[in-house]
Design a protein around this motif. Sequence first.
Motif, PDB file in Angstrom:
ATOM      1  N   GLU A 324      40.232  52.475 -73.656  1.00  0.00           N
ATOM      2  CA  GLU A 324      41.353  53.351 -74.050  1.00  0.00           C
ATOM      3  C   GLU A 324      41.891  54.138 -72.859  1.00  0.00           C
ATOM      4  O   GLU A 324      43.111  54.227 -72.664  1.00  0.00           O
ATOM      5  N   GLU A 325      40.970  54.734 -72.095  1.00  0.00           N
ATOM      6  CA  GLU A 325      41.407  55.525 -70.932  1.00  0.00           C
ATOM      7  C   GLU A 325      42.219  54.651 -69.979  1.00  0.00           C
ATOM      8  O   GLU A 325      43.217  55.092 -69.415  1.00  0.00           O
ATOM      9  N   HIS A 340      44.547  59.696 -63.701  1.00  0.00           N
ATOM     10  CA  HIS A 340      43.255  59.602 -63.024  1.00  0.00           C
ATOM     11  C   HIS A 340      42.165  59.356 -64.063  1.00  0.00           C
ATOM     12  O   HIS A 340      42.193  59.939 -65.147  1.00  0.00           O
ATOM     13  N   ILE A 341      41.217  58.489 -63.748  1.00  0.00           N
ATOM     14  CA  ILE A 341      40.045  58.298 -64.619  1.00  0.00           C
ATOM     15  C   ILE A 341      38.812  58.652 -63.799  1.00  0.00           C
ATOM     16  O   ILE A 341      38.644  58.149 -62.686  1.00  0.00           O
ATOM     17  N   ASN A 342      37.951  59.486 -64.349  1.00  0.00           N
ATOM     18  CA  ASN A 342      36.696  59.817 -63.669  1.00  0.00           C
ATOM     19  C   ASN A 342      35.619  58.846 -64.186  1.00  0.00           C
ATOM     20  O   ASN A 342      34.969  59.100 -65.200  1.00  0.00           O
ATOM     21  N   TYR A 343      35.457  57.728 -63.471  1.00  0.00           N
ATOM     22  CA  TYR A 343      34.505  56.702 -63.922  1.00  0.00           C
ATOM     23  C   TYR A 343      33.055  57.186 -63.886  1.00  0.00           C
ATOM     24  O   TYR A 343      32.191  56.584 -64.515  1.00  0.00           O
ATOM     25  N   ASP A 344      32.785  58.276 -63.141  1.00  0.00           N
ATOM     26  CA  ASP A 344      31.409  58.794 -63.101  1.00  0.00           C
ATOM     27  C   ASP A 344      31.047  59.524 -64.385  1.00  0.00           C
ATOM     28  O   ASP A 344      29.885  59.811 -64.630  1.00  0.00           O
ATOM     29  N   LEU A 345      32.056  59.877 -65.173  1.00  0.00           N
ATOM     30  CA  LEU A 345      31.782  60.701 -66.357  1.00  0.00           C
ATOM     31  C   LEU A 345      32.161  59.998 -67.655  1.00  0.00           C
ATOM     32  O   LEU A 345      32.688  60.621 -68.582  1.00  0.00           O
TER      33      LEU A 345
END
Length: 466
Positions: A324-325, A340-345
């Motif tokens: 979805e993100e 922006h996507i924070n893939y770490d979170l």
Amino acid sequence: MNYDVVVIGSGPGGYVCAIRMAQLGFKTALVEKYDTLGGTCLNVGCIPSKALLDSSEHYHNATHNFEKHGIDVSDVKVNMRQMIDRKNSVVSQTCVGVKYLMDKNKIDVHHGLGSFVDKTTIKVTPNEGDAFELKTKYAVIATGSKPNYFPGMGPDKDRIITSTEMLNLDKVAENLIVIGGGVIGLELGSVHARLGAKVQVVEFADRIIPTMDGALSKELTKVLKKEGFKFSFKTKVQKVENTGNGVKVIALDKNDKEVVFEGDYCLVAVGRKPYTEGLGLENAGVKVDDRGRVEVDEHLKTSADNIYAIGDVIKGAMLAHKAEEEGVFVAELLAGQKPHINYDLIPGVVYTWPEVAAVGKTEEELKEAGVNYKVGSFPLKALGRSRASMDIMGLVKVIADAETDEVLGVHMVSARAADMIMEAVTAMEYRASAEDMARICHPHPTYTEATKEAALAATEDRALHI
Ligand code: FAD
Ligand code: NAD
């Protein structure tokens, strides 16, 4: 027909992408090969599995816990047909909901197999009727994934089955052999274990959920053993046979000794693979990597400059919320925004009971990276809320940087952990310290107090209730 964007695949990646595209003013079409919208997640994944997990948990409570709560019920029986019918009706309501959202956002939905003729032309081949072509400026590949299997364990969809068939099995397995102690194996294994099946998990690694923090594997193993699960670790399946009225699973244990497991069904749950069959990627100049995933750059753009890809068909976690993100990301990027996507979170959840949830780095990852960290843990059994509900198994573990106190990972096994984890995701998005989390007032009595206590323990070993 001419569009600004054609999205191929209507799973959580594709349909969310289509909605955001339409909101941003793009003339949008969605192509889906099946008759219903929603993809794996709504039809044969997240939603049906959670429906069956909830039903089976009610049965488990009725047969194991009601009496202790002072509720006498007798003659509790499983009506598997009704359980499956209710699951089906949850699925169809949810899929119809997606259709409503497409209409509301004026997105054209075309049912049929989508394949690239070239990078701006997509042919749609319906199950019935003639094929037709769509012209488009941009395309988004959101074709998802399918169950994976290795040589010797090919599903026959009768006794040797994947999650798709397991979700429609209208009888309780007696002796279920599960290959793979990952998310699917443990969730669907739990459904049948709670309904009375003996469940044997055969896992290649040395623990279940091997990519999550080791403390969670250990605690969940204890929980599931109580439910009647048996585990064989470091065991590699060689061959699975349908014996007519059952299955035989032949494997090699850690000493390379042959072991045989017999049961009535074998669930093959060893991961999923990207799905690009029939898409005609070569006609559009879209490359795949060595694992069959559509290759994308940091903007999720493929090797064709007007084609993007999102979700399970590209690298990264195979999770609905990640898809979805990425759908929103591509839409906003094409609209000229700076998403922006924070893939770490990206949080991960396993819907056993108690639930397992995690975000950020595991202790094993930090050790390997040589990071100096500190840990605070708190057991659920020390919490008033847990004793009130009898959900006393589990723990919350907060890992923070030893020097700066910044929270690096939060890992939990707890009743309602799937919802509790969002506190940690929010805190980490704002780069909170363990002390920040500990000083926030948490309502009493709630399971979230375990997170506060674990954060206190990580701050200066000053948990209050232990
Ligand atoms: P999908 O949902 O796979 O959708 C892809 C769609 O594309 C499908 O509808 C397919 O028919 C269509 N398609 C493919 N090729 C074509 C073509 N050529 N033309 C037209 N249409 C095409 N994730 C979670 O986050 N939480 C969970 O609780 C969870 N539970 C799960 C339980 C199970 C049993 C399974 C199997 C998965 C679960 N997942 C869960 C994973 C989740 O379902 C996936 O990560 C998610 O569905 C991926 O979304 P997607 O949009 O990338 O692809
Ligand atoms: P998985 O990667 O979670 O687990 C597969 C397991 O099989 C691993 O533990 C692996 O070590 C083991 N394995 C691999 N080869 C083996 C072999 N030859 N013999 C024995 N064990 C072997 O995969 P899954 O459970 O199939 O799930 C697929 C995907 O679906 C996952 O990526 C997951 O993210 C997604 N999913 C998510 C949820 C959720 O979010 N709650 C639920 C279900 C599925």
